[in-house]
Write a protein that holds these residues in place. Structure first.
Motif, mmCIF file in Angstrom:
data_model
loop_
_atom_site.group_PDB
_atom_site.id
_atom_site.type_symbol
_atom_site.label_atom_id
_atom_site.label_comp_id
_atom_site.label_asym_id
_atom_site.label_seq_id
_atom_site.Cartn_x
_atom_site.Cartn_y
_atom_site.Cartn_z
ATOM 1 N N GLU A 244 55.422 41.320 27.880
ATOM 2 C CA GLU A 244 53.796 42.015 27.098
ATOM 3 C C GLU A 244 52.731 41.324 26.327
ATOM 4 O O GLU A 244 51.434 41.749 26.766
ATOM 5 N N LEU A 245 53.090 39.530 26.123
ATOM 6 C CA LEU A 245 51.906 38.520 25.645
ATOM 7 C C LEU A 245 50.882 38.788 27.298
ATOM 8 O O LEU A 245 49.955 38.843 27.142
ATOM 9 N N CYS A 246 52.245 38.613 28.489
ATOM 10 C CA CYS A 246 50.675 38.466 30.265
ATOM 11 C C CYS A 246 50.209 39.572 30.245
ATOM 12 O O CYS A 246 48.855 39.202 30.352
ATOM 13 N N ARG A 247 50.969 41.029 29.992
ATOM 14 C CA ARG A 247 50.443 42.013 30.264
ATOM 15 C C ARG A 247 49.197 42.444 29.253
ATOM 16 O O ARG A 247 48.300 42.941 30.132
ATOM 17 N N MET A 248 48.809 41.749 28.372
ATOM 18 C CA MET A 248 48.385 42.332 27.545
ATOM 19 C C MET A 248 46.459 41.068 27.869
ATOM 20 O O MET A 248 45.372 41.437 28.380
ATOM 21 N N LEU A 249 47.147 39.757 28.470
ATOM 22 C CA LEU A 249 46.193 38.834 28.210
ATOM 23 C C LEU A 249 45.466 38.971 29.597
ATOM 24 O O LEU A 249 44.604 38.927 29.536
ATOM 25 N N ARG A 250 45.904 39.572 30.931
ATOM 26 C CA ARG A 250 45.251 39.824 31.637
ATOM 27 C C ARG A 250 44.213 41.062 32.131
ATOM 28 O O ARG A 250 43.858 40.871 33.022
ATOM 29 N N GLN A 251 44.512 41.880 30.482
ATOM 30 C CA GLN A 251 42.762 42.368 31.211
ATOM 31 C C GLN A 251 41.719 42.039 30.489
ATOM 32 O O GLN A 251 41.047 41.952 30.371
ATOM 33 N N ALA B 125 57.552 30.332 31.187
ATOM 34 C CA ALA B 125 56.700 30.590 30.555
ATOM 35 C C ALA B 125 55.013 30.231 31.878
ATOM 36 O O ALA B 125 54.195 30.857 31.827
ATOM 37 N N CYS B 126 55.153 29.279 31.677
ATOM 38 C CA CYS B 126 54.048 28.480 32.884
ATOM 39 C C CYS B 126 53.746 29.601 34.262
ATOM 40 O O CYS B 126 52.522 30.709 34.524
ATOM 41 N N THR B 127 54.938 29.826 34.660
ATOM 42 C CA THR B 127 54.479 31.136 36.008
ATOM 43 C C THR B 127 54.640 32.821 35.467
ATOM 44 O O THR B 127 53.859 32.448 36.399
ATOM 45 N N MET B 128 55.162 32.381 34.348
ATOM 46 C CA MET B 128 54.506 33.986 34.352
ATOM 47 C C MET B 128 52.981 34.133 33.411
ATOM 48 O O MET B 128 52.591 34.795 33.943
ATOM 49 N N LEU B 129 52.431 33.026 33.278
ATOM 50 C CA LEU B 129 51.083 33.096 32.367
ATOM 51 C C LEU B 129 50.258 32.837 34.260
ATOM 52 O O LEU B 129 49.864 33.422 34.335
ATOM 53 N N ALA B 130 50.900 32.088 34.886
ATOM 54 C CA ALA B 130 49.871 32.102 36.173
ATOM 55 C C ALA B 130 50.125 32.985 36.662
ATOM 56 O O ALA B 130 49.592 33.424 37.512
ATOM 57 N N ASP B 131 51.203 33.919 37.138
ATOM 58 C CA ASP B 131 51.607 34.969 37.476
ATOM 59 C C ASP B 131 50.777 35.915 37.564
ATOM 60 O O ASP B 131 50.723 36.709 37.846
ATOM 61 N N LEU C 127 53.396 18.298 36.271
ATOM 62 C CA LEU C 127 52.455 19.691 36.106
ATOM 63 C C LEU C 127 52.335 20.073 37.336
ATOM 64 O O LEU C 127 52.276 21.763 37.276
ATOM 65 N N LEU C 128 51.652 19.547 38.060
ATOM 66 C CA LEU C 128 51.385 20.152 39.266
ATOM 67 C C LEU C 128 52.826 21.216 39.747
ATOM 68 O O LEU C 128 52.409 22.577 40.543
ATOM 69 N N THR C 129 54.018 21.243 40.143
ATOM 70 C CA THR C 129 54.997 21.645 40.762
ATOM 71 C C THR C 129 55.462 22.903 39.664
ATOM 72 O O THR C 129 55.888 23.969 39.962
ATOM 73 N N ILE C 130 54.726 23.151 38.517
ATOM 74 C CA ILE C 130 55.162 23.916 37.567
ATOM 75 C C ILE C 130 53.546 24.606 37.339
ATOM 76 O O ILE C 130 53.107 25.576 36.562
ATOM 77 N N ARG C 131 52.358 24.503 38.353
ATOM 78 C CA ARG C 131 51.265 25.453 38.661
ATOM 79 C C ARG C 131 50.171 25.259 37.410
ATOM 80 O O ARG C 131 49.469 26.129 37.208
ATOM 81 N N VAL C 132 50.160 23.710 36.876
ATOM 82 C CA VAL C 132 49.362 23.338 36.090
ATOM 83 C C VAL C 132 48.566 21.883 36.413
ATOM 84 O O VAL C 132 49.507 21.235 36.461
ATOM 85 N N ARG C 133 47.297 22.348 36.278
ATOM 86 C CA ARG C 133 46.742 21.501 36.557
ATOM 87 C C ARG C 133 46.644 20.836 36.148
ATOM 88 O O ARG C 133 45.675 20.673 34.921
#
Ligand SMILES: *Cc1c(COP(=O)(O)O)cnc(C)c1O
Ligand code: SF4
Length: 344
Positions: free
Chosen positions: A189-196, A219-225, A254-260
């Protein structure tokens, strides 16, 4: 109540609760907790292996926090750079907006140790947003605190929606440690809201490889997606990560979990945090162990936030030397290579 709110409720806030789980001198820490609050989420607690380890040091109070030294409560003069309470305008084109006074876990080395979880930052949200709307030079806002993701989805969305409507505000950033300390805060739900509210960036703060867990990765995957680019701001901490091998492992993972990796921060000169300080030489040795030795993407900037609020200054190992008209480059292996520079 959402699961993450339940996790917060189940967090440890007294030394007695902690003493029930680990063997250490709890009595010694009571005065520290009275001065600077403690909160350790069940998730973060589960990462502690033993007292004094790199996880413990970040979340459990230390008697040295009460040391009286020359360090200041607000070394970056954030209060002096606030045109409106809770809004820090230090650079020409971007501001920091403090939207929350609490965090899931209170990092013992926090820059805003004297405000977060304590007296609170009296942000005047309406005036702060008006200021941004009336200041066309501001094209970038960093939501910080405290931790903005400790607000409810609704409250956070109301702030984002107001900011998103400001035409000259090009990007919004959120700084949050919840992917590390309270990963169940990151919900679909948070990610759906943020992506707007794109273009939206999230910067988080992993300080040790052991903080990268299945839950924090999810958690990071969900945000990245949700299309959110994730950056990481590590704080260089004595007894935690002030070691080239540890830091390299952290940056690579960090790079393996899509965090730069974005920044490694030299400790600010904040009262009550002096025991975490390392020398700049230590930081330079860490940077020397990254550049060239691993992916450029795993190599962040090492910065000192200059005292008095003079801005972040990148510190780099010496790769360049001028001798006469010649430019000498020193590569990561220490080899010196001549580079033919031109005038102009
Ligand atoms: C760190 C910081 C920013 C953002 O700096 P970037 O280098 O753009 O990430 C903005 N304002 C203040 C007061 C800061 O401390
Ligand atoms: S998450 Fe950030 S603001 Fe919160 S206690 Fe840690 S360092 Fe301070």
């Amino acid at each position: 109540m959402e699961p993450w709110q339940k996790s917060l409720e189940q967090s440890i806030t007294t030394t007695e609760e902690l003493a029930g789980r680990f063997a250490f001198d709890a009595e010694q820490l009571r005065a520290v907790v009275q001065r600077y609050p403690m909160r350790i989420t069940p998730h973060y607690l589960s990462l502690i292996e033993e007292p004094g380890d790199p996880i413990w040091r970040q979340c459990v109070p230390d008697p040295r926090e009460l040391a009286t030294d020359e360090l200041l409560p607000d070394p970056l003069n954030e209060a002096g750079l606030s045109p409106v309470p809770g809004l820090i305008h230090r650079y020409p084109d971007r501001v920091v907006l403090l939207v929350s006074t609490t965090c899931a876990m209170y990092c013992r080395f926090c820059l805003r140790k004297h405000q977060v979880g304590c007296v609170g930052i009296a942000t005047d949200l309406d005036r702060a947003i008006d200021y941004i709307a009336e200041t066309p030079a501001v094209r970038d806002v960093v939501l910080s605190g405290g931790d903005p993701l400790l607000l409810s989805d609704d409250l956070l969305e109301r702030i984002l929606a107001r900011l998103h409507k400001i035409p000259h505000l090009e990007i919004i950033r959120i700084g949050s440690r919840t992917p590390v300390t309270l990963p169940d805060r990151i919900t679909p739900e948070l990610c759906r809201m943020l992506r707007q509210y794109h273009p939206l960036y999230v910067n988080t703060q992993f300080n040790h490889p052991r903080e990268i867990t299945a839950a924090s990765a999810a958690a990071c995957t969900m945000l990245a997606d949700a299309g959110i680019q994730l950056g990481n701001q590590t704080v260089l901490l004595k007894g935690v990560n002030a070691d080239p091998a540890v830091m390299k492992q952290l940056m690579q993972r960090l790079l393996t979990i899509r965090v730069r990796p974005y920044y490694i921060h030299q400790m600010d000169l904040v009262q009550g945090t002096g025991h975490f300080r390392t020398s700049v030489e230590t930081g330079l040795a860490i940077m020397g162990g990254l550049r060239g030795h691993t992916s450029g993407m795993a190599t962040p900037y090492y910065v000192i936030d200059a005292p008095g609020g003079k801005g972040k200054v990148p510190i780099v190992p010496e790769f360049l030397e001028r001798r006469g008209g010649k430019l000498l480059l020193r590569n990561y292996l220490g080899e010196v290579i001549e580079y033919p520079d031109i005038d102009g």
